[in-house]
Design a protein around this motif. Structure first.
Motif, PDB file in Angstrom:
ATOM      1  N   MET A 220      36.497  35.763  58.431  1.00 43.79           N
ATOM      2  CA  MET A 220      37.560  35.483  57.453  1.00 43.79           C
ATOM      3  C   MET A 220      38.164  36.789  56.963  1.00 43.79           C
ATOM      4  SD  MET A 220      37.377  33.632  53.707  1.00 43.79           S
ATOM      5  CE  MET A 220      37.015  32.015  54.353  1.00 43.79           C
ATOM      6  N   TYR A 221      39.468  36.763  56.744  1.00 47.81           N
ATOM      7  CA  TYR A 221      40.139  37.921  56.187  1.00 47.81           C
ATOM      8  C   TYR A 221      39.780  38.082  54.711  1.00 47.81           C
ATOM      9  CZ  TYR A 221      43.096  38.210  60.321  1.00 47.81           C
ATOM     10  OH  TYR A 221      43.543  38.359  61.599  1.00 47.81           O
ATOM     11  N   VAL A 222      39.753  39.327  54.252  1.00 48.16           N
ATOM     12  CA  VAL A 222      39.499  39.625  52.843  1.00 48.16           C
ATOM     13  C   VAL A 222      40.671  40.424  52.307  1.00 48.16           C
ATOM     14  CG1 VAL A 222      37.984  40.755  51.175  1.00 48.16           C
ATOM     15  CG2 VAL A 222      37.000  39.638  53.194  1.00 48.16           C
ATOM     16  N   LEU A 223      41.321  39.891  51.295  1.00 48.67           N
ATOM     17  CA  LEU A 223      42.441  40.571  50.646  1.00 48.67           C
ATOM     18  C   LEU A 223      41.953  41.184  49.339  1.00 48.67           C
ATOM     19  CD1 LEU A 223      45.561  41.130  50.538  1.00 48.67           C
ATOM     20  CD2 LEU A 223      45.699  39.061  49.107  1.00 48.67           C
ATOM     21  N   THR A 224      42.065  42.496  49.223  1.00 47.34           N
ATOM     22  CA  THR A 224      41.749  43.175  47.969  1.00 47.34           C
ATOM     23  C   THR A 224      43.070  43.443  47.255  1.00 47.34           C
ATOM     24  OG1 THR A 224      39.797  44.241  48.920  1.00 47.34           O
ATOM     25  CG2 THR A 224      40.687  45.199  46.912  1.00 47.34           C
ATOM     26  N   GLY A 225      43.190  42.928  46.062  1.00 51.13           N
ATOM     27  CA  GLY A 225      44.440  43.080  45.325  1.00 51.13           C
ATOM     28  C   GLY A 225      44.216  42.956  43.839  1.00 51.13           C
ATOM     29  N   ILE A 226      45.304  42.956  43.108  1.00 50.02           N
ATOM     30  CA  ILE A 226      45.289  42.836  41.650  1.00 50.02           C
ATOM     31  C   ILE A 226      45.995  41.539  41.284  1.00 50.02           C
ATOM     32  CG2 ILE A 226      45.992  43.882  39.464  1.00 50.02           C
ATOM     33  CD1 ILE A 226      46.010  46.593  40.906  1.00 50.02           C
ATOM     34  N   ALA A 227      45.327  40.688  40.530  1.00 52.61           N
ATOM     35  CA  ALA A 227      45.848  39.349  40.269  1.00 52.61           C
ATOM     36  C   ALA A 227      47.252  39.361  39.684  1.00 52.61           C
ATOM     37  CB  ALA A 227      44.889  38.610  39.328  1.00 52.61           C
ATOM     38  N   PHE A 228      47.547  40.320  38.820  1.00 52.58           N
ATOM     39  CA  PHE A 228      48.836  40.325  38.124  1.00 52.58           C
ATOM     40  C   PHE A 228      49.874  41.238  38.783  1.00 52.58           C
ATOM     41  CE2 PHE A 228      45.863  43.265  36.099  1.00 52.58           C
ATOM     42  CZ  PHE A 228      46.559  44.473  36.178  1.00 52.58           C
TER      43      PHE A 228
ATOM     44  N   GLY B 125      44.320  61.675  49.899  1.00 54.34           N
ATOM     45  CA  GLY B 125      45.575  60.973  50.065  1.00 54.34           C
ATOM     46  C   GLY B 125      45.661  59.733  49.191  1.00 54.34           C
ATOM     47  N   PRO B 126      46.822  59.092  49.166  1.00 54.32           N
ATOM     48  CA  PRO B 126      47.014  57.925  48.309  1.00 54.32           C
ATOM     49  C   PRO B 126      46.229  56.718  48.786  1.00 54.32           C
ATOM     50  CG  PRO B 126      48.926  58.260  49.732  1.00 54.32           C
ATOM     51  CD  PRO B 126      48.041  59.454  49.920  1.00 54.32           C
ATOM     52  N   VAL B 127      45.695  55.976  47.834  1.00 55.43           N
ATOM     53  CA  VAL B 127      45.004  54.713  48.112  1.00 55.43           C
ATOM     54  C   VAL B 127      45.546  53.672  47.145  1.00 55.43           C
ATOM     55  CG1 VAL B 127      42.816  53.486  47.995  1.00 55.43           C
ATOM     56  CG2 VAL B 127      42.895  55.742  49.022  1.00 55.43           C
ATOM     57  N   THR B 128      46.106  52.617  47.681  1.00 48.22           N
ATOM     58  CA  THR B 128      46.675  51.572  46.836  1.00 48.22           C
ATOM     59  C   THR B 128      46.285  50.207  47.390  1.00 48.22           C
ATOM     60  OG1 THR B 128      48.747  51.530  48.113  1.00 48.22           O
ATOM     61  CG2 THR B 128      48.659  53.000  46.192  1.00 48.22           C
ATOM     62  N   VAL B 129      46.460  49.197  46.568  1.00 52.13           N
ATOM     63  CA  VAL B 129      46.286  47.815  47.012  1.00 52.13           C
ATOM     64  C   VAL B 129      47.654  47.137  46.933  1.00 52.13           C
ATOM     65  CG1 VAL B 129      43.881  47.698  46.317  1.00 52.13           C
ATOM     66  CG2 VAL B 129      45.626  47.095  44.656  1.00 52.13           C
ATOM     67  N   PRO B 130      47.824  46.064  47.723  1.00 53.13           N
ATOM     68  CA  PRO B 130      46.809  45.284  48.422  1.00 53.13           C
ATOM     69  C   PRO B 130      46.382  45.909  49.751  1.00 53.13           C
ATOM     70  CG  PRO B 130      48.946  44.348  48.856  1.00 53.13           C
ATOM     71  CD  PRO B 130      49.174  45.458  47.855  1.00 53.13           C
ATOM     72  N   VAL B 131      45.167  45.558  50.166  1.00 57.75           N
ATOM     73  CA  VAL B 131      44.698  45.868  51.510  1.00 57.75           C
ATOM     74  C   VAL B 131      44.049  44.613  52.074  1.00 57.75           C
ATOM     75  CG1 VAL B 131      44.357  48.329  51.075  1.00 57.75           C
ATOM     76  CG2 VAL B 131      42.465  46.748  50.700  1.00 57.75           C
ATOM     77  N   LEU B 132      44.184  44.442  53.379  1.00 53.57           N
ATOM     78  CA  LEU B 132      43.636  43.275  54.058  1.00 53.57           C
ATOM     79  C   LEU B 132      42.648  43.762  55.110  1.00 53.57           C
ATOM     80  CD1 LEU B 132      43.906  40.105  54.419  1.00 53.57           C
ATOM     81  CD2 LEU B 132      45.471  40.647  56.310  1.00 53.57           C
ATOM     82  N   ARG B 133      41.466  43.151  55.135  1.00 52.18           N
ATOM     83  CA  ARG B 133      40.430  43.552  56.093  1.00 52.18           C
ATOM     84  C   ARG B 133      40.006  42.370  56.947  1.00 52.18           C
ATOM     85  NH1 ARG B 133      34.911  43.176  55.876  1.00 52.18           N
ATOM     86  NH2 ARG B 133      34.921  42.646  53.657  1.00 52.18           N
ATOM     87  N   ASP B 134      39.846  42.640  58.231  1.00 53.47           N
ATOM     88  CA  ASP B 134      39.261  41.687  59.156  1.00 53.47           C
ATOM     89  C   ASP B 134      38.233  42.445  59.980  1.00 53.47           C
ATOM     90  OD1 ASP B 134      38.614  39.600  60.815  1.00 53.47           O
ATOM     91  OD2 ASP B 134      40.340  39.877  62.128  1.00 53.47           O
ATOM     92  N   GLY B 135      36.966  42.346  59.568  1.00 52.91           N
ATOM     93  CA  GLY B 135      35.944  43.147  60.227  1.00 52.91           C
ATOM     94  C   GLY B 135      36.165  44.623  59.952  1.00 52.91           C
ATOM     95  N   LYS B 136      36.413  45.392  61.005  1.00 50.15           N
ATOM     96  CA  LYS B 136      36.642  46.827  60.849  1.00 50.15           C
ATOM     97  C   LYS B 136      38.118  47.197  60.852  1.00 50.15           C
ATOM     98  CE  LYS B 136      32.228  48.242  62.874  1.00 50.15           C
ATOM     99  NZ  LYS B 136      31.566  49.066  63.939  1.00 50.15           N
ATOM    100  N   ARG B 137      38.989  46.214  60.918  1.00 48.06           N
ATOM    101  CA  ARG B 137      40.435  46.477  60.931  1.00 48.06           C
ATOM    102  C   ARG B 137      41.000  46.322  59.526  1.00 48.06           C
ATOM    103  NH1 ARG B 137      43.871  43.450  65.254  1.00 48.06           N
ATOM    104  NH2 ARG B 137      45.306  45.104  64.594  1.00 48.06           N
ATOM    105  N   TRP B 138      41.932  47.231  59.186  1.00 45.75           N
ATOM    106  CA  TRP B 138      42.526  47.230  57.857  1.00 45.75           C
ATOM    107  C   TRP B 138      44.049  47.261  57.962  1.00 45.75           C
ATOM    108  CZ3 TRP B 138      39.681  47.169  53.284  1.00 45.75           C
ATOM    109  CH2 TRP B 138      38.314  47.402  53.421  1.00 45.75           C
ATOM    110  N   TRP B 139      44.697  46.552  57.042  1.00 47.01           N
ATOM    111  CA  TRP B 139      46.135  46.648  56.843  1.00 47.01           C
ATOM    112  C   TRP B 139      46.329  47.069  55.392  1.00 47.01           C
ATOM    113  CZ3 TRP B 139      43.608  43.233  59.807  1.00 47.01           C
ATOM    114  CH2 TRP B 139      44.019  43.093  61.133  1.00 47.01           C
TER     115      TRP B 139
END
Length: 255
Positions: free
Chosen positions: A1-9, A50-64
């Protein structure tokens, strides 16, 4: 399953969330805490600098790691009507670019009052501090919050946030004259991207995007712009009503 890391608002997170839902992608959402969550996210992304921001999407070892890339990936693996019709991809990408300009400007305008907001200052404190001792550590929280906001300050050479936001909203209003959608006669990612630029001007109903708890009303919308762009807010609300079913609205993840 994909995991989306984000901020609700966050409108940036809503961009990605909306595209995933539109294309019927099965994913789990993890709430990200600004400032405090950055170290853990850097570790997971293997990105110490470097910059790190959300959202990010993970599927196993792949990231968007960008809402636009997440939306395009959702289209490539999901189903439903396309948000990126092949004949209008360049136009949609340009509207998304303008959305990023408007969102950054809106954030800069709102952040003017955030540094002295008690709830946000407390959220910036290191974890584990007993509630009774928090007043002693508030200067640390203010410093960390100010440092976080400085990262997103718009350089003076690019213009004032007010001018940048009004220019993009004026352009949107002109493009929508007599039209329902921005690209052709169908709903696209351009409509999602630009609808979200109104979130900082006047938040959509909380059933769609939750509000940040503890933030005063003045810190959630830009009153002068809300009265000026009432037609755009109505257009945004209509886009939500037609293309964001209530069953897809997220429950509050807290502040």
């Amino acid at each position: 399953m994909y995991v989306l890391t984000g901020i609700a608002f966050s409108p940036w997170s809503e961009k990605a969330r909306w595209a995933l839902d539109h294309h019927g992608i099965d994913y789990r959402e993890v709430d990200y805490t600004p400032i405090l969550g950055e170290i853990a996210l850097r570790w997971r992304l293997r990105r110490p600098l470097g910059p790190v921001t959300v959202p990010v999407l993970r599927d196993g070892k792949r990231w968007w790691t960008d809402s636009f890339d997440i939306a395009r990936h959702a289209e490539s693996i999901g189903h439903g009507a396309p948000l990126f019709p092949s004949t209008a991809r360049a136009e949609i990408e340009e509207w998304n670019r303008r959305s990023e300009i408007a969102l950054a400007a809106g954030r800069a305008i709102l952040m003017r009052s955030w540094v002295d907001t008690p709830e946000l200052v407390r959220a910036a404190l290191p974890p584990g501090i007993p509630r009774i001792l928090e007043p002693l550590f508030l200067p640390i929280g203010r410093k960390r919050l100010a440092s976080f906001m400085a990262r997103y300050r718009i350089p003076e050479s690019k213009g004032t946030p007010d001018d940048l936001l009004s220019a993009e909203l004026d352009r949107l209003e002109s493009a929508l004259e007599g039209r329902r959608y921005l690209v052709g006669d169908t709903f696209s990612h351009a409509d999602i991207a630009m609808a979200l630029t109104l979130q900082q001007v006047s938040p959509v109903a909380p059933g769609y995007i939750v509000r940040l708890q503890g933030l005063p009303e003045s810190g959630m919308h830009i009153e002068a712009f809300a009265s000026r762009y009432e037609r755009l807010i109505a257009w945004r609300d209509a886009i939500y009503a037609r293309h964001r079913p209530a069953s897809e609205a997220r429950e509050s993840l807290g502040g």
